[in-house]
Design a protein around this motif. Structure first.
Motif: not given
Length: 130
Positions: A42-47, A77-82
């Motif tokens: 996966e890649i985090a949306a911010g990345e 995952e918490g506030r992060m989207m993968h």
């Protein structure tokens, strides 16, 4: 109403059009190719936004379009989207596009099939050419 994907993972015309429409934009096709390249990771949306040099909210819109088209999945995952590519959907889309390509004439499809076997060593890909 027909399901978008049947039990054999074949995609119908409506689903194919939705997926191709989602991919018919430079940023989204770039994002999708990045996700395919790192599959199954996966890649985090911010990345993804950072890699594409794009604002997070703009990238979020692109990712939502890919997600609605069934091309990517998201894990929160918490506030992060993968995000990750839905590889089976991608395979189904490719199968849909190629299902009637050669009318049983292997010499027509052999070069394309060889190109699609990108994970095979070059020597083995060459054997697939007729």
């Amino acid at each position: 109403m027909l399901d978008n994907v049947d039990m054999s993972r074949q995609i119908n015309e409506k689903t194919a059009v939705e997926a191709l429409t989602a991919l018919a934009q430079p940023t989204r096709i770039d994002v999708f190719r990045r996700l395919i390249k790192c599959y199954p990771d996966e890649i985090a949306a911010g990345e993804i936004a950072r890699q594409c040099k794009m604002r997070h909210n703009t990238m979020s819109t692109h990712l939502a379009i890919l997600s609605r088209a069934g091309l990517v999945s998201v894990r929160k995952e918490g506030r992060m989207m993968h995000y990750s590519a839905k590889f089976e959907r991608f395979q189904g889309l490719m199968a849909f596009l190629l299902q009637d390509c050669c009318h049983g004439r292997a010499e027509i499809c052999a070069p394309l099939v060889a190109e699609l076997n990108c994970c095979l060593p070059a020597k083995e890909r060459k054997k697939l050419h007729v």
